[in-house]
Design a protein around this motif. Structure first.
Motif, short mmCIF file in Angstrom:
data_model
loop_
_atom_site.label_atom_id
_atom_site.label_comp_id
_atom_site.label_asym_id
_atom_site.label_seq_id
_atom_site.Cartn_x
_atom_site.Cartn_y
_atom_site.Cartn_z
N ASN A 5 0.93 -0.71 -0.11
CA ASN A 5 0.15 0.33 -0.20
C ASN A 5 0.30 1.29 0.21
OD1 ASN A 5 -2.30 -1.45 0.19
ND2 ASN A 5 -2.40 -1.60 2.69
N LYS A 6 2.42 1.27 0.12
CA LYS A 6 3.22 2.33 -0.33
C LYS A 6 2.89 2.74 -2.13
CE LYS A 6 3.49 3.19 3.81
NZ LYS A 6 2.77 4.06 4.48
N THR A 7 3.55 3.69 -2.91
CA THR A 7 4.49 4.46 -3.31
C THR A 7 5.21 5.22 -3.66
OG1 THR A 7 1.67 4.41 -4.21
CG2 THR A 7 3.68 5.28 -5.60
N ARG A 26 9.19 -3.10 -5.59
CA ARG A 26 8.06 -4.27 -6.19
C ARG A 26 7.61 -5.87 -5.30
NH1 ARG A 26 3.44 -3.87 -7.73
NH2 ARG A 26 3.59 -5.06 -9.25
N ASN A 31 4.03 -0.30 -5.06
CA ASN A 31 3.78 -0.10 -6.06
C ASN A 31 5.24 1.47 -6.38
OD1 ASN A 31 1.00 -0.69 -6.83
ND2 ASN A 31 0.59 1.17 -5.25
N ALA A 33 6.60 3.71 -9.18
CA ALA A 33 7.21 4.66 -10.54
C ALA A 33 8.78 5.41 -11.09
CB ALA A 33 6.02 6.34 -10.40
N ALA A 51 5.34 -1.46 -13.47
CA ALA A 51 5.70 -0.63 -12.37
C ALA A 51 4.84 0.88 -13.97
CB ALA A 51 7.50 -0.04 -12.48
N THR A 52 4.52 1.47 -13.16
CA THR A 52 4.32 3.67 -14.06
C THR A 52 6.01 4.25 -14.56
OG1 THR A 52 2.96 3.41 -12.47
CG2 THR A 52 3.15 5.53 -14.12
N VAL A 71 2.01 9.84 -11.30
CA VAL A 71 1.70 8.85 -10.35
C VAL A 71 0.78 9.41 -9.53
CG1 VAL A 71 3.66 8.35 -9.00
CG2 VAL A 71 4.71 9.02 -10.60
N THR A 74 -1.73 8.03 -11.05
CA THR A 74 -2.35 6.72 -11.44
C THR A 74 -2.65 5.67 -9.84
OG1 THR A 74 -0.85 7.34 -12.59
CG2 THR A 74 -0.74 4.76 -12.57
N HIS A 75 -1.79 6.08 -8.59
CA HIS A 75 -1.52 4.96 -7.80
C HIS A 75 -2.12 5.82 -5.80
CE1 HIS A 75 1.41 2.10 -9.49
NE2 HIS A 75 1.67 3.94 -9.95
#
Length: 262
Positions: A5-7, A26, A31, A33, A51-52, A71, A74-75
């Motif tokens: 749950n972290k980006t 990952r 997530n 980017a 990945a983004t 980013v 998206t996330h």
């Protein structure tokens, strides 16, 4: 699964340390980017791990602002910035051109500053954190590398300022300073050592440049990623403003005593 749950946004994420950090985050549920100027390596890593990607110059304020917005859209937010982009700034000071110096500033210091500035509103909102990739060149001076050395010292100062100014807002900032790391960029430098000392291959060059390092070997990109991901994780919740070396002990060596070693 420390990053569930972290980006994380990673500048210079298409190769070397940045790519290794991306893989690790990952693998641990986060997530990712990837931001960089060259879309091809970004795409390669993104296809590998899922990945983004955002092709952008991390030193360009408008481009980085747009990248962060993409980013977040998206996330759903941003929790971690890995300010990894950097490089260049070598050569004797007496012959270093204004263009080379300016490029060193842009690629090393401006990328870290701009990416931090544009990410901070979202990091404050989520009580996130920043990890700045500097170098042991930010602690010591290598030969004929005034541009690189100065900018990496600057990166450490930037990270300490961010730690001081935004810690009370819940944002931690720390710095990782690698020594020699077996990446494509370092391989190019090893080719110079191979030619200079008439060695057989870059493995011998790495052995030569680390002969006085206590562990006697260079780090891998994964070694550095381990340190970066620790600082970016909740396990480091009380670490702010720290400078962590990943150099095999190179910084512990007392240079004037080397003459006593066989």
């Amino acid at each position: 699964m420390r990053f569930t749950n972290k980006t994380a946004l990673i500048t210079g994420g298409g190769t070397g340390i940045g790519a290794a950090v991306a893989r690790r985050i990952r693998q641990e549920g986060g997530n990712v980017a990837l931001v960089g100027r060259r879309p091809e390596p970004l795409r390669s890593v993104a296809e590998e791990i899922g990945a983004t990607i955002v092709a952008a110059d991390a030193a360009d304020g408008a481009a980085m602002k747009a990248a962060v917005e993409k980013v977040v859209e998206t996330h759903g937010g941003l929790d971690i910035l890995i300010a990894n982009a950097g490089g260049h700034g070598v050569g004797p000071t007496v012959s270093m051109s204004d263009e080379t110096w300016d490029l060193a500033v842009r690629l090393n210091l401006n990328t870290a500053f701009v990416s931090a500035r544009e990410s901070l509103p979202h990091l404050i909102k989520n009580k996130g954190n920043i990890v700045v990739l500097a170098s042991i060149a930010g602690l010591f001076a290598g030969p004929d590398a005034a541009g690189y050395v100065t900018m990496k010292h600057g990166c450490i100062g930037l990270a300490k300022s961010l730690a001081r100014d935004y810690g009370r807002k819940g944002v931690r900032t720390n710095t990782v300073c690698p020594g020699w790391v077996t990446t494509a960029m370092a391989d190019e430098q090893m080719e110079f050592i191979v030619e200079k000392y008439k060695l057989n291959n870059i493995e011998e060059a790495y052995a030569l440049v680390t002969k006085d390092v206590p562990l006697g070997q260079p780090a891998t990109a994964e070694d550095v990623a381990n340190a970066v991901c620790f600082l970016a994780s909740g396990e480091a919740s009380m670490i702010n403003g720290a400078v962590l070396t990943v150099d095999g002990g190179a910084g512990t060596v007392d240079l004037p005593t080397l003459a006593f070693v066989e």
